[in-house]
Enzyme design. Structure first.
Site, PDB file in Angstrom:
ATOM      1  N   GLU A   1       4.445  11.422  21.671  1.00 55.90           N
ATOM      2  CA  GLU A   1       3.329  10.477  21.794  1.00 55.90           C
ATOM      3  C   GLU A   1       2.111  11.122  22.416  1.00 55.90           C
ATOM      4  OE1 GLU A   1       4.266   6.746  23.750  1.00 55.90           O
ATOM      5  OE2 GLU A   1       6.044   6.624  22.512  1.00 55.90           O
TER       6      GLU A   1
ATOM      7  N   HIS B   1       3.263   1.900  20.995  1.00 52.64           N
ATOM      8  CA  HIS B   1       3.942   1.729  22.292  1.00 52.64           C
ATOM      9  C   HIS B   1       3.413   0.497  23.053  1.00 52.64           C
ATOM     10  CE1 HIS B   1       6.305   4.049  25.597  1.00 52.64           C
ATOM     11  NE2 HIS B   1       6.436   2.747  25.732  1.00 52.64           N
TER      12      HIS B   1
ATOM     13  N   ARG C   1      12.466   5.043  23.989  1.00 55.76           N
ATOM     14  CA  ARG C   1      11.681   6.281  24.089  1.00 55.76           C
ATOM     15  C   ARG C   1      11.894   7.055  22.796  1.00 55.76           C
ATOM     16  NH1 ARG C   1       9.342   4.112  27.431  1.00 55.76           N
ATOM     17  NH2 ARG C   1       8.873   4.703  29.578  1.00 55.76           N
TER      18      ARG C   1
HETATM   19  C1  DGY Z   1       8.296   1.141  30.031  1.00 54.19           C
HETATM   20  O1  DGY Z   1       7.898   0.484  30.991  1.00 54.19           O
HETATM   21  O2  DGY Z   1       9.106   2.059  30.152  1.00 54.19           O
HETATM   22  C2  DGY Z   1       7.748   0.746  28.717  1.00 54.19           C
HETATM   23  O3  DGY Z   1       7.961   1.715  27.764  1.00 54.19           O
HETATM   24  C3  DGY Z   1       6.302   0.355  28.849  1.00 54.19           C
HETATM   25  O4  DGY Z   1       5.875  -0.341  27.719  1.00 54.19           O
END
Ligand code: DGY
Length: 323
Positions: free
Chosen positions: A265, A283, A236
């Site tokens: 984002e 992402h 993240r």
């Molecule tokens: C998640 O599932 O947390 C991922 O970031 C998706 O790509």
């Protein structure tokens, strides 16, 4: 059972919902719905299937007193106010496991892309600047014999670190608990965060975003890294303080960065876009056909089970199920 799905997900999951539910409403636009659009779709529904881009806060949750289950189409669930959902007895589920390999593979793709200057080389070639082999053209960093630092050794961190063996790398990891699989299979060593940053040639982040991990990597920590180290983030964005990363990259405190996630984002800082030693992706950690299909089925199954009062495969607030 009436459910609202905030985006068209792969059809396998939608078909399952349509088979099992009385009503399935899907937000049909190919964009992130606004808060009001989510609230509108949620009206009168028992369940919600949402994405990591949907902020499911108190306001959204309390807009529908009938809501009994929230299924996140993602492993991470920092977009949902889980404490508030738990207070209201709402089951929250996620989709880990099925995206482990896809995300670990993407982290390696980024690591190789930054180290061997793949994107820069591709641009160079397309622009017609390749005029013949050169002894000093686009020199990068070799992986073999180097040290890989893995921050977070859960499912994805482990899958990622296990592949280090193919490149003959040493592995350090930072994690709350010991990871015996990593220790026995790749001889990984558990260290504290500062030592990991100081000793690693490549650092990759595999933690969830929580109050504790928010801005875990700031300027001070980036300056602990080797001057020729590479940092990769597929977890993240807000785990790295983005302004500090930009500063560290600009000052050449590290070799480069590979990012699949960003602090705000879908906003990507202009400074990052201008840097040659940074590879930027939108992402797409879990974006393989196989994985997205599995995520779709799992998110749908989780939702149906939670609404039926059964135990879903992945529940992030199991205390609600016991109550
Ligand atoms: C998640 O599932 O947390 C991922 O970031 C998706 O790509």
């Amino acid at each position: 059972m009436k459910v609202f799905v905030t985006r068209r997900i792969p059809e396998e999951g939608l078909k399952l919902l349509e088979r099992e539910c009385e009503e399935v409403e899907v937000f049909e636009h190919d964009r992130i719905p606004s808060k009001d659009e989510i609230k509108r779709g949620l009206k009168g529904k028992d369940g919600l299937l949402c994405l990591l881009t949907d902020r499911i806060d108190r306001d959204v949750i309390s807009s529908n007193p009938k809501l009994r289950a929230i299924s996140n189409y993602a492993a991470g669930y920092d977009n949902i106010d889980v404490d508030f959902a738990t207070e209201r007895g709402i089951v929250v589920t996620n989709t880990p496991d099925v995206l482990t390999e896809a995300t670990a593979e993407l982290a390696w793709a980024l690591l190789l892309a930054v180290s061997r200057r793949i994107v820069e080389g591709d641009r160079f070639t397309r622009e017609g600047r390749f005029r013949g082999w050169s002894p000093t053209l686009l020199l990068g960093k070799e992986l073999s014999g180097k040290t890989l630092g893995v921050i977070g050794a859960g499912r994805i961190g482990t899958a990622f670190a296990l592949k280090a063996r193919c490149f003959g790398m040493k592995v350090l990891y930072y994690n709350r608990s010991r990871n015996e699989v990593l220790e026995s299979r790749v001889g990984a060593r558990k260290v504290d965060l500062e030592n990991l940053l100081r000793e690693s040639d490549f650092v990759s982040i595999h933690l969830p975003l929580t109050k504790e991990t928010h801005h875990l990597i700031d300027y001070r920590k980036l300056c602990m890294m080797k001057r020729d180290a590479v940092i990769i983030n597929t977890a993240r964005g807000a785990i790295i303080k983005e302004r500090d990363l930009i500063r560290a990259l600009r000052e050449r405190r590290i070799f480069g960065a590979g990012l699949d996630v960003y602090e705000n984002e879908p906003e990507v800082a202009e400074e990052l876009k201008e840097m040659e030693n940074v590879v930027l992706l939108p992402h797409i950690g879990s974006a393989t056909l196989e994985t997205r299909t599995k995520m779709s089925l799992l998110a749908a199954e989780n939702l149906v089970k939670a609404l039926r009062g059964e135990v879903p495969k992945y529940c992030v607030n199991p205390q609600v199920l016991k109550g």
